[in-house]
Design a protein around this motif. Structure first.
Motif, PDB file in Angstrom:
ATOM      1  N   TYR A 167       9.011   1.311  -6.518  1.00 18.80           N
ATOM      2  CA  TYR A 167       7.841   1.753  -7.271  1.00 18.80           C
ATOM      3  C   TYR A 167       6.786   2.389  -6.360  1.00 18.80           C
ATOM      4  CZ  TYR A 167       9.482  -0.253 -11.677  1.00 18.80           C
ATOM      5  OH  TYR A 167      10.187  -0.502 -12.830  1.00 18.80           O
ATOM      6  N   ALA A 168       6.736   1.950  -5.099  1.00 14.69           N
ATOM      7  CA  ALA A 168       5.813   2.583  -4.158  1.00 14.69           C
ATOM      8  C   ALA A 168       6.238   4.019  -3.878  1.00 14.69           C
ATOM      9  CB  ALA A 168       5.755   1.785  -2.856  1.00 14.69           C
ATOM     10  N   THR A 169       7.537   4.261  -3.824  1.00 11.52           N
ATOM     11  CA  THR A 169       8.034   5.623  -3.621  1.00 11.52           C
ATOM     12  C   THR A 169       7.685   6.511  -4.824  1.00 11.52           C
ATOM     13  OG1 THR A 169       9.847   4.810  -2.239  1.00 11.52           O
ATOM     14  CG2 THR A 169      10.096   7.013  -3.164  1.00 11.52           C
TER      15      THR A 169
ATOM     16  N   LYS B 257       7.977  10.470  -1.964  1.00 11.06           N
ATOM     17  CA  LYS B 257       8.197  10.272  -0.532  1.00 11.06           C
ATOM     18  C   LYS B 257       8.570   8.812  -0.296  1.00 11.06           C
ATOM     19  CE  LYS B 257       5.832  13.752   2.203  1.00 11.06           C
ATOM     20  NZ  LYS B 257       4.875  13.963   3.312  1.00 11.06           N
ATOM     21  N   LYS B 258       9.662   8.604   0.441  1.00  8.25           N
ATOM     22  CA  LYS B 258      10.222   7.267   0.614  1.00  8.25           C
ATOM     23  C   LYS B 258       9.223   6.313   1.249  1.00  8.25           C
ATOM     24  CE  LYS B 258      13.559   4.158   0.944  1.00  8.25           C
ATOM     25  NZ  LYS B 258      14.738   4.456   1.789  1.00  8.25           N
TER      26      LYS B 258
ATOM     27  N   PRO C  48       6.947   3.582   8.095  1.00  6.12           N
ATOM     28  CA  PRO C  48       7.272   3.142   6.734  1.00  6.12           C
ATOM     29  C   PRO C  48       7.356   4.293   5.732  1.00  6.12           C
ATOM     30  CG  PRO C  48       5.540   1.784   7.694  1.00  6.12           C
ATOM     31  CD  PRO C  48       5.705   2.973   8.587  1.00  6.12           C
ATOM     32  N   ILE C  49       6.612   5.366   5.995  1.00  5.29           N
ATOM     33  CA  ILE C  49       6.633   6.511   5.097  1.00  5.29           C
ATOM     34  C   ILE C  49       7.670   7.513   5.596  1.00  5.29           C
ATOM     35  CG2 ILE C  49       5.287   8.340   4.023  1.00  5.29           C
ATOM     36  CD1 ILE C  49       4.390   5.511   3.279  1.00  5.29           C
ATOM     37  N   GLY C  50       8.636   7.776   4.761  1.00  5.46           N
ATOM     38  CA  GLY C  50       9.725   8.651   5.170  1.00  5.46           C
ATOM     39  C   GLY C  50       9.699  10.004   4.497  1.00  5.46           C
TER      40      GLY C  50
ATOM     41  N   ASP D 100       0.869  -1.175   0.000  1.00  5.59           N
ATOM     42  CA  ASP D 100       0.000   0.000   0.000  1.00  5.59           C
ATOM     43  C   ASP D 100       0.909   1.230   0.000  1.00  5.59           C
ATOM     44  OD1 ASP D 100      -1.589   2.205   0.658  1.00  5.59           O
ATOM     45  OD2 ASP D 100      -2.881   1.064   1.989  1.00  5.59           O
ATOM     46  N   PRO D 101       0.921   2.031  -1.072  1.00  7.89           N
ATOM     47  CA  PRO D 101       1.873   3.154  -1.149  1.00  7.89           C
ATOM     48  C   PRO D 101       1.570   4.274  -0.167  1.00  7.89           C
ATOM     49  CG  PRO D 101       0.326   3.253  -2.969  1.00  7.89           C
ATOM     50  CD  PRO D 101       0.063   1.948  -2.271  1.00  7.89           C
ATOM     51  N   LYS D 102       0.384   4.295   0.384  1.00  8.56           N
ATOM     52  CA  LYS D 102       0.027   5.367   1.323  1.00  8.56           C
ATOM     53  C   LYS D 102       0.453   5.049   2.758  1.00  8.56           C
ATOM     54  CE  LYS D 102      -3.877   7.183  -1.338  1.00  8.56           C
ATOM     55  NZ  LYS D 102      -3.539   6.466  -2.582  1.00  8.56           N
TER      56      LYS D 102
END
Length: 768
Positions: free
Chosen positions: A528-530, A536-537, A558-560, A375-377
């Motif tokens: 690819y999620a970034t 955003k990492k 997880p979101i940097g 989940d990229p969010k």
């Protein structure tokens, strides 16, 4: 005669004394017993024995200390749950999960007191009558009979053993008295319900709640708690699933006894009691164990936990962290979504494993699949496929990084170019519409100097002048090799690391532009999620949370931070929509009937000698990377996958990997969504037309593009399988120049017939 003289005369026999009366022997015996057993002697003996017993007990009390707990009573399993809280599996030798008493509803706590020891909150921890009865029963050989308090039962479970001896009973008595003085009632009750055996292999109330009612202890009702409390008297006899009619009758009576005692103690109102019905337990459920995907998920989760134990200082190294984890007692909730996990497994089976037949084709035994969905969010890993079965193939294909990502690395080069405002050798800013020379084996130059690297395009096809957009669509090696040098390979590798790839030890050489380093589906999903997350990492996280009674394990977010500009990330996303709509993934993804208008970005990749094939793609809501790897099942060496699964030639990224991706992604899609892109070139670059001076048209045979026949071909040239043959003659593309075409059929190994470039690591040439 005086008295003295008389006495002397009698002594001399001068006068006989009167004869004494003989007594009967019976009278004489009774008199002897009375002399032997007088009331004084009996009372004295009794009090003496009492004093001796009291003295002995005082000595025992002084000598016997509360011992260390029995390690067996502390053994716990580690519990692994899906993101919704449902249990995925357990590991460890003992199915126990110790929970704090505060997590057990008060009414449920009292069901155990009502069942076993109504005076628990008032007594001193022992039942002298019950203990004395137990000692006498033991001495007389009648076995374990007689009552014990909850404290005594806990002492037996946790500090002693189950053997029935006088010595053990006396120790139990002493330790119980001491424990009751030193510990609170809540401490003792918690220990009791966490160490007791409930049947079905469940030790402790948490494991029992799951085994009988599929709920956590904190969610038990009074009725359910009363049943679990009743079970402790005879776990196997009272297990509803296997109980005889007599056993069912007895456990119902015991259940009623527990609830009636609660009413008597004012712990339950009569009105509530009247409305209660016997809670029939669920059928026994076999533990899922480590088979299938469970083992891969557990291993991935454990790796993250071990890293954090080391990072937090709880362990000095990964081995010590493993030892801590092996002690058990951890409740691990994963980010894995149960539905998505099932759908990913289903997609791999439908699109790949069901088509592999090692008996018909030996190469089919060499194909391994791995996939990671993020989940990229949030950064959560919502699904993972590690292999056909953990107990058959222990290596997790989702996390292994020993295979080359091939052309799925090309978007990283473009991201670095846009982020760094890089220019071509002629000073032209690099954008999606920048034109490069796509000639196969064109020497890469740096400031007019050849760098000694001239990679061939797939099947040695020449494209001459071609836009970056079309070069990405067709995965043209020569364009991205030159672009990497234009940007600067140091910068390219730095951006790769920033996006989430492990570039430690990788050389910043032009050959890396073709994805010659190792990478895992987990890494590529993060990259690819970034991109999907606008730069955003995103660090994919398998673990959502960890609970343990003695320690806290915290995980980084997880979101940097922003690692590349939003414009750079969004530009790459925009370009990658072209790969799907007008490139190497169009048959498997663009034309998929389940797509329903969903916007998709992605990139295919196939490594040298067909040892790996990839598709990494995403929607605004979901990122998934799928990899296929050729591995000899005996030696574990990397091997080619040519003709695996019944394809006519090469296993391409646009084939099985893209098909798996599409079946999974479109199968779990809740609604249609569109990318929110901020680029100078607009939302979703439209497919570029080939410049008129190009010597190779858009329909020239390419590595992944050959998953379907070119649109200008006759229908009879189409392959009957999902993987089209790689044997089309270049004459099928009428505008292709013969002078720049490969031979009428591709080389048998799928590579150029030209000598290998000495700068290419391990002699590998990357295909798309």
């Amino acid at each position: 005669m005086g008295r003295a003289e008389e006495r002397r005369a009698r002594q001399r026999g001068g006068r006989r004394a009167a004869p004494k009366r003989r007594r009967s022997s019976g009278a004489g015996g009774k008199s002897g017993i009375r002399r032997l057993f007088t009331w004084k002697k009996i009372l004295g003996t009794f009090f003496g024995l009492c004093l001796l017993g009291m003295g002995s007990f005082i000595v025992l009390y002084l000598v016997i200390d509360i011992p260390e707990g029995n390690p067996e009573a502390e053994l716990q399993s580690n519990v692994y749950k899906y993101s919704d809280g449902s249990i995925m599996t357990r590991t460890g030798d003992r199915n126990r999960e110790i929970v704090d008493l505060a997590k057990v509803p008060k009414e449920v706590q009292r069901t155990f007191v009502a069942a076993e020891n109504k005076t628990f909150y008032k007594d001193s921890g022992v039942d002298l009558k019950g203990t004395a009865r137990g000692v006498l029963n033991t001495l007389s050989g009648k076995g374990a009979q007689g009552g014990s308090t909850i404290t005594q039962q806990y002492v037996k479970n946790y500090y002693l053993s189950q053997e029935q001896t006088v010595t053990r009973k006396l120790k139990e008595l002493v330790i119980s008295l001491k424990l009751d003085r030193e510990k609170s009632k809540d401490y003792i009750l918690a220990g009791y319900i966490n160490t007791s055996y409930y049947g079905r292999g469940a030790y402790g109330i948490q494991a029992a709640a799951q085994a009988y009612y599929r709920v956590d202890a904190e969610d038990l009702t009074v009725e359910q708690g009363a049943y679990l409390a009743a079970l402790l008297q005879a776990p196997n006899q009272y297990d509803w699933a296997i109980a005889s009619e007599t056993g069912k009758k007895l456990v119902q009576e015991r259940w009623n006894y527990v609830l009636d005692n609660m009413v008597e103690e004012d712990w339950l109102s009569r009105a509530d009691r009247q409305g209660m019905e016997f809670p029939v337990p669920e059928e026994p459920k076999t533990s899922a164990g480590m088979g299938g995907q469970n083992g891969y998920l557990v291993d991935a989760a454990n790796y993250e936990i071990r890293k954090q134990l080391v990072a937090q200082g709880a362990a000095e190294d990964m081995e010590q962290a493993k030892a801590l984890l092996d002690l058990g007692g951890y409740t691990v909730t994963l980010n894995v979504d149960r539905k998505k996990q099932a759908e990913l497994e289903k997609a791999v089976k439908a699109k790949l494993t069901s088509k592999l037949d090692p008996d018909e084709r030996e190469v089919d035994a060499d194909v391994q699949a791995g996939a990671v969905s993020v989940d990229p969010k949030t950064g959560g890993v919502v699904a993972m496929y590690g292999g056909v079965d953990y107990v058959k193939h222990f290596t997790n294909n989702a996390t292994r990084d020993d295979y080359q990502p091939a052309s799925t690395f090309k978007p990283v080069i473009l991201a670095a170019a846009v982020d760094q405002d890089a220019e071509t050798q002629d000073g032209v800013p690099i954008t999606a519409n920048t034109i490069y020379d796509g000639t196969s084996k064109r020497p890469v130059v740096d400031q007019g100097r050849k760098v000694g690297f001239a990679p061939p395009n797939e099947d040695d096809v020449d494209y001459d002048d071609i836009t970056v957009q079309e070069a990405m669509n067709k995965s043209v090696n020569s364009v991205f090799a030159q672009m990497g040098v234009d940007v600067g390979m140091d910068r390219v590798m730095k951006v790769a690391g920033d996006l989430g790839m492990n570039t430690e030890g990788d050389q910043a050489v032009p050959a890396q532009t073709l994805g010659s380093m190792g990478a895992s589906p987990l890494e590529m999903a993060g990259v690819y999620a970034t991109l999907d997350n606008h730069g955003k990492k995103v660090t994919p996280a398998v673990v959502k949370s960890v609970e343990h009674k003695d320690r806290t394990v915290e995980f980084p977010e997880p979101i940097g931070e922003q690692v590349i500009s939003r414009e750079a990330a969004d530009t790459v996303t925009s370009v990658l929509t072209g790969v799907v709509d007008d490139g190497t993934a169009k048959k498997s993804v663009r034309d998929n009937p389940l797509r329903d208008g969903q916007t998709v970005a992605g990139k295919t990749g196939t490594s040298d000698n067909n040892k790996s094939a990839w598709f990494s793609g995403y929607t605004p809501e979901l990122v998934t990377s799928v990899g296929l790897f050729g591995e000899d099942p005996k030696t574990h060496a990397q091997v080619p996958m040519y003709k695996a699964g019944g394809v006519d030639y090469r296993v391409n990224g646009g084939g099985f990997p893209a098909e798996i991706w599409a079946a999974y992604t479109f199968g779990v899609m809740d609604e249609i969504s569109e990318f929110d892109l901020e680029t100078k070139q607009g939302n979703a670059v439209k497919p570029s037309t080939t410049p008129t001076q190009s010597q190779s048209p858009t329909q020239s045979p390419t590595e992944e593009e050959t998953t379907e026949a070119p649109e200008t071909e006759e229908p009879t040239t189409e392959a009957p399988t999902t993987e089209a043959p790689e044997t089309e003659s270049p004459t099928q593309s009428p505008s292709q120049s013969p002078s720049n075409s490969p031979s009428s059929e591709p080389p048998t190994d799928g590579q150029s017939t030209e000598p290998e470039n000495p700068l290419f690591p391990d002699g590998d040439r990357q295909e798309r």
